[in-house]
Design an enzyme around this catalytic site. Structure first.
Site, short mmCIF file in Angstrom:
data_model
loop_
_atom_site.label_atom_id
_atom_site.label_comp_id
_atom_site.label_asym_id
_atom_site.label_seq_id
_atom_site.Cartn_x
_atom_site.Cartn_y
_atom_site.Cartn_z
N ASP A 25 48.21 60.07 95.54
CA ASP A 25 49.30 59.07 95.43
C ASP A 25 50.43 59.34 96.43
O ASP A 25 51.25 58.47 96.66
CB ASP A 25 49.91 59.11 94.02
CG ASP A 25 48.87 58.93 92.93
OD1 ASP A 25 47.80 58.39 93.25
OD2 ASP A 25 49.11 59.36 91.80
N HIS A 69 39.66 69.21 82.02
CA HIS A 69 39.79 69.93 83.28
C HIS A 69 39.71 71.44 83.07
O HIS A 69 40.36 72.23 83.76
CB HIS A 69 41.10 69.56 84.00
CG HIS A 69 42.32 69.72 83.15
ND1 HIS A 69 42.70 68.79 82.21
CD2 HIS A 69 43.23 70.71 83.11
CE1 HIS A 69 43.82 69.21 81.62
NE2 HIS A 69 44.16 70.35 82.14
N ASP A 71 40.46 73.41 80.42
CA ASP A 71 41.20 74.14 79.36
C ASP A 71 41.10 73.33 78.06
O ASP A 71 40.45 72.31 78.01
CB ASP A 71 42.67 74.37 79.78
CG ASP A 71 43.43 73.04 79.95
OD1 ASP A 71 44.49 73.04 80.59
OD2 ASP A 71 42.92 72.01 79.46
N ASP A 76 44.92 62.47 79.00
CA ASP A 76 44.63 61.28 78.16
C ASP A 76 44.71 59.97 78.94
O ASP A 76 45.04 58.93 78.38
CB ASP A 76 45.64 61.23 77.00
CG ASP A 76 47.09 61.28 77.55
OD1 ASP A 76 48.02 61.24 76.72
OD2 ASP A 76 47.27 61.36 78.78
N GLY A 91 45.92 85.34 84.24
CA GLY A 91 44.93 84.24 84.19
C GLY A 91 45.63 82.88 84.21
O GLY A 91 46.45 82.61 85.09
N ASP A 95 50.23 78.72 84.87
CA ASP A 95 49.66 77.60 85.64
C ASP A 95 50.21 76.26 85.16
O ASP A 95 50.50 76.09 83.98
CB ASP A 95 48.13 77.61 85.53
CG ASP A 95 47.55 78.83 86.24
OD1 ASP A 95 46.31 79.00 86.21
OD2 ASP A 95 48.35 79.64 86.78
N ASP A 99 48.47 65.38 85.42
CA ASP A 99 47.43 64.39 85.11
C ASP A 99 47.25 63.43 86.29
O ASP A 99 48.14 62.64 86.60
CB ASP A 99 47.84 63.60 83.84
CG ASP A 99 46.74 62.65 83.38
OD1 ASP A 99 46.87 62.08 82.29
OD2 ASP A 99 45.75 62.49 84.13
N HIS A 121 60.24 70.29 85.20
CA HIS A 121 60.06 70.52 83.75
C HIS A 121 58.92 71.50 83.51
O HIS A 121 59.05 72.50 82.80
CB HIS A 121 59.78 69.19 83.04
CG HIS A 121 59.45 69.31 81.59
ND1 HIS A 121 60.34 69.03 80.58
CD2 HIS A 121 58.30 69.70 80.95
CE1 HIS A 121 59.76 69.25 79.40
NE2 HIS A 121 58.52 69.64 79.59
N GLU A 122 57.76 71.24 84.12
CA GLU A 122 56.57 72.09 83.86
C GLU A 122 56.81 73.52 84.33
O GLU A 122 56.39 74.48 83.69
CB GLU A 122 55.34 71.49 84.54
CG GLU A 122 54.93 70.13 84.00
CD GLU A 122 54.80 70.08 82.48
OE1 GLU A 122 55.09 69.03 81.89
OE2 GLU A 122 54.44 71.11 81.86
N HIS A 125 58.33 75.65 81.86
CA HIS A 125 57.34 76.27 80.96
C HIS A 125 56.70 77.47 81.65
O HIS A 125 56.52 78.52 81.03
CB HIS A 125 56.24 75.27 80.59
CG HIS A 125 56.69 74.14 79.71
ND1 HIS A 125 57.52 74.30 78.64
CD2 HIS A 125 56.41 72.82 79.77
CE1 HIS A 125 57.75 73.14 78.07
NE2 HIS A 125 57.10 72.21 78.73
N HIS A 131 60.36 73.58 74.72
CA HIS A 131 61.11 72.33 74.79
C HIS A 131 62.51 72.45 74.22
O HIS A 131 62.80 73.27 73.38
CB HIS A 131 60.31 71.23 74.09
CG HIS A 131 59.20 70.71 74.95
ND1 HIS A 131 58.02 70.23 74.44
CD2 HIS A 131 59.08 70.66 76.30
CE1 HIS A 131 57.23 69.87 75.44
NE2 HIS A 131 57.84 70.13 76.58
N ASP A 365 88.92 51.46 95.55
CA ASP A 365 87.75 52.28 95.15
C ASP A 365 87.42 52.07 93.67
O ASP A 365 86.26 52.05 93.28
CB ASP A 365 88.07 53.77 95.34
CG ASP A 365 88.30 54.12 96.80
OD1 ASP A 365 87.81 53.37 97.65
OD2 ASP A 365 88.99 55.12 97.07
#
Lengths: 404, 80
Positions: A25, A69, A71, A76, A91, A95, A99, A121-122, A125, A131, A365
């Site tokens: 994309d 994928h 895990d 979805d 491991g 990571d 999506d 955001h990710e 984590h 969250h 202004d």
């Protein structure tokens, strides 16, 4: 904010990341920039440094995938879950998976998800944050389409990540530079200087220090827009808000995204129609309406809906006169009068500002009505005008409201 | 108007999956006590409403459903 059970963190300051694949994309360079900027958000408020590697195992492996994928958490399809990431660990720990069934974009649009925002955001984590239930925080679980040009972490995000890693070291951590691609690359130890050929200048990150809010009493302080809101007064500049309340002596400092996460910043104008408990914000040729924290649906709308000719592409300032139910819109050296009862522009406008507002001979202004007077802001000066007597009362500094 | 029964069933399924994904809801598949499952789900709906600052009715009302349908991160909000 919240952390994962047992608060896992990286037990080092130098954390590596690797981009395993790309979404079709976006341009690859835009993906790389979005990821780098997302890391820079977190490195600017912690001692952590992030280094990109191009082969082998990195602490944080970043990939795009659809459906199942590998895990336990399959994606979805379009919408719903956009991405997920794992807390620090070996491991799969750290990571981040995105999506591929979503439409990823470089900018904040209504037709896709801003990769920088979701990645930031990710990666929260990946560093150990879970969250937050603070609306407007980056770690809030729901995606908020906000303007990311000068995106700032919410205080809740900063409190959370610094609870895990502490604040940045005194000396400014040098911005993380991407090492040039070498094939096959093992992780290049940070101390091994890599000769850069002229074309491989180190890519400077976005500035290591986010833009600062101007001081309340900076004599050169100017504003983009000013409005009342339920008895309080809000002063806007860039993404910042100064909030003056009759109930507290202190000026509260906020960001636009902390009140309205999905609104753009850098308003041109704003005004309140008190009888409708509504505030309208203007940016370029669009406007939004809010009631308290809630943004009315169906916005933004084109300003031509209010009756402006198509030649008007933005307005400078706006102010509602509660006594006459008229709203004045200022554009350049002219102004329009809008009848809030009939919801239409009045005939005989635009008129010259100087003809009706004595002493105001230049573009405005921001504008405000308070205690029966009008206040017109031009640069760091503010003009107090008695509308009824069409008289200029006095000229003050724009930030005279901040008890300087 | 009353919600069409078919849509209501669909919404309930969607909500169950959402609560399993993000609020550690575990439906006891073989439980003889349907009421017990329902009250467990009510508690989980209340927990989700509390997280998002919604009125904690425990009912799957439109506001709660709308919030569940927002695009979001796949990491749970609550975990055991």
């Amino acid at each position: 904010y919240s952390t994962f059970p047992h608060s896992p963190t990286w037990k080092k300051e130098d954390v590596t990341y690797r981009i395993l694949n790309y979404t079709p994309d976006m341009l690859q360079a835009d993906v790389e920039e979005a990821i780098a900027r997302a890391f820079q958000l977190w490195s600017s408020v912690t001692p952590l440094r992030f280094t990109r590697v191009y082969g082998g195992q990195a602490d944080i492996m970043i990939s795009f995938a659809a459906g199942f994928h590998g895990d336990f958490y399959s994606f979805d399809g379009p919408g719903g879950t956009l991405a997920h990431a794992y807390p620090p660990g070996s491991g799969i720990g750290g990571d981040a998976h995105f999506d591929e069934d979503e439409n990823w974009t470089k900018f904040t649009t209504y037709s896709g998800y801003n990769l920088f925002l979701v990645a930031a955001h990710e990666l929260g984590h990946s560093l150990g944050l879970s969250h937050s239930n603070v609306f407007g925080a980056l770690m809030y679980p729901i995606y908020m389409a906000v303007d990311t040009r000068n995106y700032q972490l919410h205080q809740d995000d900063i409190d959370g990540i610094q609870a895990l890693y502490g604040p940045p070291k005194e000396s400014d951590a040098p911005p993380t530079k991407a090492f040039p691609p070498q094939e096959p690359t093992e992780m290049v130890p940070a101390e091994a200087p890599t000769p850069m050929s002229p074309r491989e200048e180190p890519t400077e990150m976005t500035p290591s220090r986010p833009p600062q809010r101007p001081d309340d009493c900076d004599p050169h302080l100017t504003f983009d827009a000013i409005t009342t809101l339920r008895g309080e007064t809000l002063f806007f500049k860039g993404s910042y808000v100064w909030r003056k309340s009759p109930y507290f002596s202190e000026i509260e400092h906020d960001t636009i995204s902390s009140f309205w996460p999905s609104l753009i910043s850098g308003f041109d104008a704003a005004y309140e129609v008190d009888k409708r408990d509504r505030v309208l914000f203007f940016k370029d040729d669009q406007y939004w309406a809010v009631s308290g924290y809630r943004i009315d649906s169906g916005f933004p709308k084109p300003i031509q809906n209010l009756g402006f000719p198509s030649s008007v592409r933005k307005i400078d300032a706006a102010v509602h006169d509660q006594s006459t139910k008229r709203t004045y819109f200022f554009v350049g050296n002219k102004y329009w009068s809008f009848n809030e009862n009939t919801q239409s522009m009045e005939r005989g406008y635009p008129r010259k500002i100087a003809a009706d507002f004595q002493g105001i001979g230049h573009p405005i202004d921001a504008a405000l009505q308070k205690n029966g007077y009008f206040y017109f802001f031009h640069g760091s000066s503010q003009y107090e005008v008695d509308i009824k007597r069409k008289k200029l009362i006095r000229i003050m500094k724009s930030n005279s409201w901040f008890n300087c | 108007f009353p919600v069409a029964p078919e849509k209501e069933k669909e919404d309930m399924q969607f909500a169950k999956k959402y609560l399993e994904n993000f609020y550690d809801f575990k439906e006891e598949k073989h439980s003889l006590f349907k009421a017990k499952n329902l009250s467990h789900m009510t508690d989980k709906i209340r927990e989700m409403q509390s997280f998002f600052g919604l009125e904690m009715t425990g009912e799957l009302n439109q506001k709660t459903l709308d919030m569940m349908k927002q695009p979001r991160c796949g990491i749970p909000d609550v975990r055991s």
